[in-house]
Design a protein around this motif. Structure first.
Motif, PDB file in Angstrom:
ATOM      1  N   UNK A   1       0.781  -1.228   0.000  1.00  7.93           N
ATOM      2  CA  UNK A   1       0.000   0.000   0.000  1.00  7.93           C
ATOM      3  C   UNK A   1       0.809   1.273   0.000  1.00  7.93           C
ATOM      4  N   UNK A   2       2.125   1.188   0.112  1.00  4.47           N
ATOM      5  CA  UNK A   2       2.975   2.378   0.167  1.00  4.47           C
ATOM      6  C   UNK A   2       2.978   3.156  -1.150  1.00  4.47           C
ATOM      7  N   UNK A   3       3.372   4.409  -1.031  1.00  6.52           N
ATOM      8  CA  UNK A   3       3.637   5.269  -2.184  1.00  6.52           C
ATOM      9  C   UNK A   3       5.142   5.550  -2.180  1.00  6.52           C
ATOM     10  N   UNK A   4       5.794   5.182  -3.290  1.00  6.72           N
ATOM     11  CA  UNK A   4       7.254   5.222  -3.350  1.00  6.72           C
ATOM     12  C   UNK A   4       7.715   6.020  -4.564  1.00  6.72           C
ATOM     13  N   UNK A   5       8.650   6.935  -4.345  1.00  3.71           N
ATOM     14  CA  UNK A   5       9.322   7.654  -5.428  1.00  3.71           C
ATOM     15  C   UNK A   5      10.660   6.974  -5.701  1.00  3.71           C
TER      16      UNK A   5
ATOM     17  N   UNK B   1       9.503  17.611  -9.545  1.00  2.90           N
ATOM     18  CA  UNK B   1       8.479  18.410  -8.861  1.00  2.90           C
ATOM     19  C   UNK B   1       7.077  17.896  -9.206  1.00  2.90           C
ATOM     20  N   UNK B   2       6.859  17.513 -10.452  1.00  3.89           N
ATOM     21  CA  UNK B   2       5.569  16.947 -10.846  1.00  3.89           C
ATOM     22  C   UNK B   2       5.338  15.604 -10.162  1.00  3.89           C
ATOM     23  N   UNK B   3       6.404  14.818 -10.031  1.00  9.36           N
ATOM     24  CA  UNK B   3       6.278  13.525  -9.363  1.00  9.36           C
ATOM     25  C   UNK B   3       5.898  13.709  -7.892  1.00  9.36           C
ATOM     26  N   UNK B   4       6.513  14.694  -7.232  1.00  9.81           N
ATOM     27  CA  UNK B   4       6.203  14.960  -5.833  1.00  9.81           C
ATOM     28  C   UNK B   4       4.759  15.422  -5.683  1.00  9.81           C
ATOM     29  N   UNK B   5       4.317  16.281  -6.580  1.00 10.67           N
ATOM     30  CA  UNK B   5       2.926  16.754  -6.518  1.00 10.67           C
ATOM     31  C   UNK B   5       1.956  15.595  -6.690  1.00 10.67           C
TER      32      UNK B   5
ATOM     33  N   UNK C   1      -2.114  11.730  -4.016  1.00  8.80           N
ATOM     34  CA  UNK C   1      -2.686  10.416  -3.673  1.00  8.80           C
ATOM     35  C   UNK C   1      -2.460  10.072  -2.201  1.00  8.80           C
ATOM     36  N   UNK C   2      -1.969  11.065  -1.420  1.00  6.75           N
ATOM     37  CA  UNK C   2      -1.718  10.826   0.009  1.00  6.75           C
ATOM     38  C   UNK C   2      -2.324  11.934   0.861  1.00  6.75           C
ATOM     39  N   UNK C   3      -3.356  12.573   0.356  1.00  5.75           N
ATOM     40  CA  UNK C   3      -4.019  13.643   1.105  1.00  5.75           C
ATOM     41  C   UNK C   3      -3.043  14.745   1.487  1.00  5.75           C
ATOM     42  N   UNK C   4      -2.102  15.030   0.552  1.00  7.74           N
ATOM     43  CA  UNK C   4      -1.148  16.101   0.757  1.00  7.74           C
ATOM     44  C   UNK C   4       0.056  15.748   1.610  1.00  7.74           C
TER      45      UNK C   4
END
Length: 389
Positions: free
Chosen positions: A186-190, A239-243, A248-251
């Motif tokens: 369930x994680x969000x990973x860059x 920067x687009x990736x971070x946004x 998808x993580x409620x900010x």
């Protein structure tokens, strides 16, 4: 004996393929006929001068595989004919780190930029000079002498041209996700930087169950490759990736950001730091030029403490080579880990400079130099059945 190897004589410079002299193995060493070696970005740093080494000339390469042809008198668990892959961190088995299951931090690793061997001295010579070895290995050679602490015996049924990849790039990226970032379902990973290491960070995060594996690279082709290994989104702008991660993580930001770019400058660390949530982790796997000492933009102790974030370095994916390499190869044999698909181009030793040019142009996820074609050894049971038949 005489053999051929790719040497760098000055920094910055180029690889020079030439004939060299190679000594017999010492008591704790083995002579290996090389089959393949991966072309890791780390070795290019020796050519550019981003990483300075103890002495030149130097034979590059640390991601190798081959067949043992001679063993020293004090080598007891490796025999002639064994298939091996190399470990760029020698594992003494005796220091504090080896004793605590952290062979990737072995004290013997202190020598890997000096050029000499764990047993001392040099085994390769060219034009009347000693030749140093990258990571106490120097896999850019048709034949090479390695210390027994620098090789790992593997199942001979595994193709050696594929097996060499787990010597560095696969576990370095895979473990950056599974161990250093501790990616969970369930994680969000860059994953920032999609090369031979980053693609495996993608693969590790995806296999760990991440809901979003967000790949970042300037080259669209690399983002396409990343999707084949489990990336759910791809961006050419961090920067687009971070946004997107925040959207998808409620900010909040990503659970983790893994930095696997060819050069990780401090401004990139700063962007990743602000792209993760409270109590999130930035994993630094790629390296900066060793002279860089500029501050990380926007970073200070107040926000580090108040947001309880973590910046984690990762060497060989924070795993012991002798544990990780067999594990990865078992995953490959079971069909869960992609290795064949990582090899985008194969080269001869004479094409090594072109191979690195292709890497920089984004044409490679992982290039491999093949010294010879060797079919995997059949399993003993299969051979016995065939002989009975």
């Amino acid at each position: 004996m005489k053999t051929r190897a790719a040497l760098v004589w000055e920094q910055p410079g180029n690889w020079q393929v030439q004939e060299v002299d190679l000594d017999d193995p010492g008591p704790t060493e083995v002579l290996v006929e090389m089959v393949a070696t991966g072309l890791c970005h780390s070795d290019d740093h020796f050519v550019t001068g981003d990483i300075h080494v103890g002495g030149l000339p130097l034979v590059g390469g640390h991601e190798g595989s081959g067949i043992v042809r001679k063993v020293g008198s004090e080598v007891h668990d490796i025999a002639e004919g064994d298939h091996i892959i190399t470990s760029f961190i020698p594992a003494c088995g005796k220091c504090r780190w080896c004793a605590s299951g952290k062979q990737n931090l072995c004290d013997a690793g202190a020598i890997i930029l000096q050029g000499d061997q764990p047993a001392g001295g040099f085994r390769m010579h060219a034009d009347g000079r000693d030749v140093g070895t990258a990571s106490a290995l120097g896999t850019f050679a048709e034949w090479q002498v390695y210390d027994q602490t620098s090789v790992v015996k593997i199942d001979p049924t595994i193709p050696l041209d594929v097996a060499c990849l787990v010597a560095c790039g696969v576990q370095t990226g895979f473990g950056s996700a599974t161990n250093a970032a501790e990616v969970r379902s369930g994680d969000v990973v860059l994953v920032i930087g999609i090369g031979g290491v980053g693609i495996n960070a993608v693969q590790g995060a995806a296999l760990s169950g991440a809901a979003h594996v967000i790949a970042v690279d300037l080259i669209e082709q690399k983002l396409d490759w990343a999707r084949q290994f489990g990336a759910t989104e791809g961006f050419t702008d961090i920067d687009e990736a971070v946004e997107f991660a925040k959207s998808v993580t409620n900010g909040q930001g990503a659970d983790s950001a893994i930095l696997t770019a060819g050069l990780v400058h401090n401004d990139l660390i700063g962007k990743a730091y602000w792209g993760i949530r409270k109590a999130g982790t930035v994993v630094i796997t790629g390296v900066s030029p060793d002279a860089e000492d500029a501050p990380i933009p926007g970073f200070n102790a107040f926000n580090m403490a108040m947001f309880q974030k973590r910046i984690q370095g990762a060497l060989y994916g924070m795993a012991s080579p002798r544990e990780a390499m067999p594990m990865l190869l078992r995953e490959y044999q079971a069909g869960r880990l992609k290795l064949d698909e990582l090899i985008t181009h194969r080269y001869s030793l004479d094409e090594i400079n072109q191979a690195y040019a292709d890497m920089k142009a984004g044409k490679n996820i992982r290039g491999v130099v093949e010294f010879q074609k060797v079919a995997p050894v059949e399993q003993a049971a299969e051979r016995e059945l065939a002989s009975v038949g």
